[in-house]
Design an enzyme around this catalytic site. Structure first.
Site, PDB file in Angstrom:
ATOM      1  N   SER A  84       4.939   6.752   2.419  1.00 15.11           N
ATOM      2  CA  SER A  84       5.523   5.432   2.703  1.00 15.11           C
ATOM      3  C   SER A  84       4.833   4.385   1.843  1.00 15.11           C
ATOM      4  O   SER A  84       3.605   4.402   1.701  1.00 15.11           O
ATOM      5  CB  SER A  84       5.286   5.039   4.169  1.00 15.11           C
ATOM      6  N   ASN A  92       0.852  -1.199   0.000  1.00 13.99           N
ATOM      7  CA  ASN A  92       0.000   0.000   0.000  1.00 13.99           C
ATOM      8  C   ASN A  92       0.882   1.241   0.000  1.00 13.99           C
ATOM      9  O   ASN A  92       2.020   1.207   0.484  1.00 13.99           O
ATOM     10  CB  ASN A  92      -0.864  -0.005   1.270  1.00 13.99           C
ATOM     11  N   HIS A 136       0.903   5.126   1.503  1.00 16.80           N
ATOM     12  CA  HIS A 136       0.230   5.935   2.522  1.00 16.80           C
ATOM     13  C   HIS A 136       0.899   7.308   2.570  1.00 16.80           C
ATOM     14  O   HIS A 136       2.129   7.402   2.596  1.00 16.80           O
ATOM     15  CB  HIS A 136       0.321   5.246   3.890  1.00 16.80           C
ATOM     16  N   ASP A 166      -2.258   0.418   8.354  1.00 15.46           N
ATOM     17  CA  ASP A 166      -1.019   1.150   8.048  1.00 15.46           C
ATOM     18  C   ASP A 166       0.143   0.719   8.945  1.00 15.46           C
ATOM     19  O   ASP A 166       0.977   1.532   9.328  1.00 15.46           O
ATOM     20  CB  ASP A 166      -1.258   2.678   8.179  1.00 15.46           C
TER      21      ASP A 166
HETATM   22  C1  GAR Z   1      -2.866   9.112  -2.304  1.00 16.45           C
HETATM   23  O1  GAR Z   1      -2.340  10.287  -1.752  1.00 16.45           O
HETATM   24  C2  GAR Z   1      -2.629   7.940  -1.385  1.00 16.45           C
HETATM   25  O2  GAR Z   1      -1.401   7.983  -0.715  1.00 16.45           O
HETATM   26  C3  GAR Z   1      -3.774   8.085  -0.432  1.00 16.45           C
HETATM   27  O3  GAR Z   1      -4.871   8.457  -1.223  1.00 16.45           O
HETATM   28  C4  GAR Z   1      -4.399   9.181  -2.363  1.00 16.45           C
HETATM   29  C5  GAR Z   1      -4.946   8.505  -3.594  1.00 16.45           C
HETATM   30  O4  GAR Z   1      -4.635   9.253  -4.732  1.00 16.45           O
HETATM   31  N1  GAR Z   1      -4.024   6.874   0.288  1.00 16.45           N
HETATM   32  C6  GAR Z   1      -4.468   6.837   1.527  1.00 16.45           C
HETATM   33  O5  GAR Z   1      -4.731   7.821   2.175  1.00 16.45           O
HETATM   34  C7  GAR Z   1      -4.641   5.436   2.085  1.00 16.45           C
HETATM   35  N2  GAR Z   1      -4.881   5.481   3.477  1.00 16.45           N
HETATM   36  P1  GAR Z   1      -4.665   8.573  -6.162  1.00 16.45           P
HETATM   37  O6  GAR Z   1      -6.030   7.894  -6.297  1.00 16.45           O
HETATM   38  O7  GAR Z   1      -4.518   9.704  -7.117  1.00 16.45           O
HETATM   39  O8  GAR Z   1      -3.537   7.585  -6.237  1.00 16.45           O
END
Ligand code: GAR
Length: 202
Positions: free
Chosen positions: A140, A111, A113, A149
């Site tokens: 990360s 994943n 994060h 996480d």
């Molecule tokens: C990203 O910033 C990712 O790190 C976060 O959501 C966004 C998705 O953007 N993920 C989390 O917060 C998971 N807990 P994306 O759809 O453009 O990749």
């Protein structure tokens, strides 16, 4: 590393910009994983259109159609099995997976994060980092385990927090780093798997 690439699914809930970064990296035939399936849990996930436009198979598994997390995860597993997926990247996938699902994929599910774990697990990481007045923030890529996480970190990138940052400006700067390290971390994780390493940290 054999010539065979590790068949990988990317699970998304929305925009899918990290999925896009993985697809772009995997366009290089020497990249050790191929992105063969994109699964969304929401029909309005914008990333689905990008994947379809790039000839990647997509599946929609709508969580609201399932009475339990177990039933949702079983439907996810059915898609993954029918497409012979070997590795999973969560990329903005905003559903908590069951412990059984995660255990079945142990070592083969990662994943991204938007924080320097173990700091700021969960949601609203950028606003929380600003409120905490940290000097550095970042992102990360980690192995997924049953705890939210909490899995072993594979790779991190740091950005300086600026005096005039808002959650949006900080998020944008971190997102650029997400796009840079997620492909690197995926390559590292699948190479570690292929070499039989117990974890991706070695
Ligand atoms: C990203 O910033 C990712 O790190 C976060 O959501 C966004 C998705 O953007 N993920 C989390 O917060 C998971 N807990 P994306 O759809 O453009 O990749």
């Amino acid at each position: 590393m054999s010539a065979a690439r590790v068949s990988t699914a990317v699970l998304i809930s929305g925009r899918g910009s990290n999925m896009q970064a993985l697809v772009e990296a995997a366009a290089d035939p020497h990249f050790p994983a191929s992105i063969d399936l994109v699964i969304a849990n929401r029909p309005d996930a914008a990333g689905l259109a990008y994947a379809q436009a790039h000839g990647i198979r997509t599946a929609l598994v709508e969580h609201r159609n399932f009475a339990s997390r177990e039933a949702f995860d079983a439907a996810l597993q059915a898609q993954l099995s029918s497409h012979h997926v070997e590795f999973i990247c969560l990329a903005g996938f905003m559903r908590v997976l069951t412990a059984d699902f995660v255990a079945a994929w142990a070592g083969r599910i990662i994943n991204i994060h938007p924080s320097l774990l173990p700091d700021f697990k969960g949601l609203d990481t950028h606003a929380r980092a600003l409120a905490a007045k940290v000097g550095e923030h970042g992102c990360s890529v980690h192995h997924v385990t049953a705890g939210l996480d909490e899995g072993e970190v594979i790779m991190q990138a740091r950005v300086a927090v600026l005096a005039d940052d808002t959650p949006a400006t900080l998020a944008a700067r971190v997102l650029r780093e997400e796009h840079r390290i997620y492909p690197l971390a995926l390559a590292k994780a699948v190479r570690a798997l292929a070499s039989g390493a117990p974890s991706a940290s070695g």
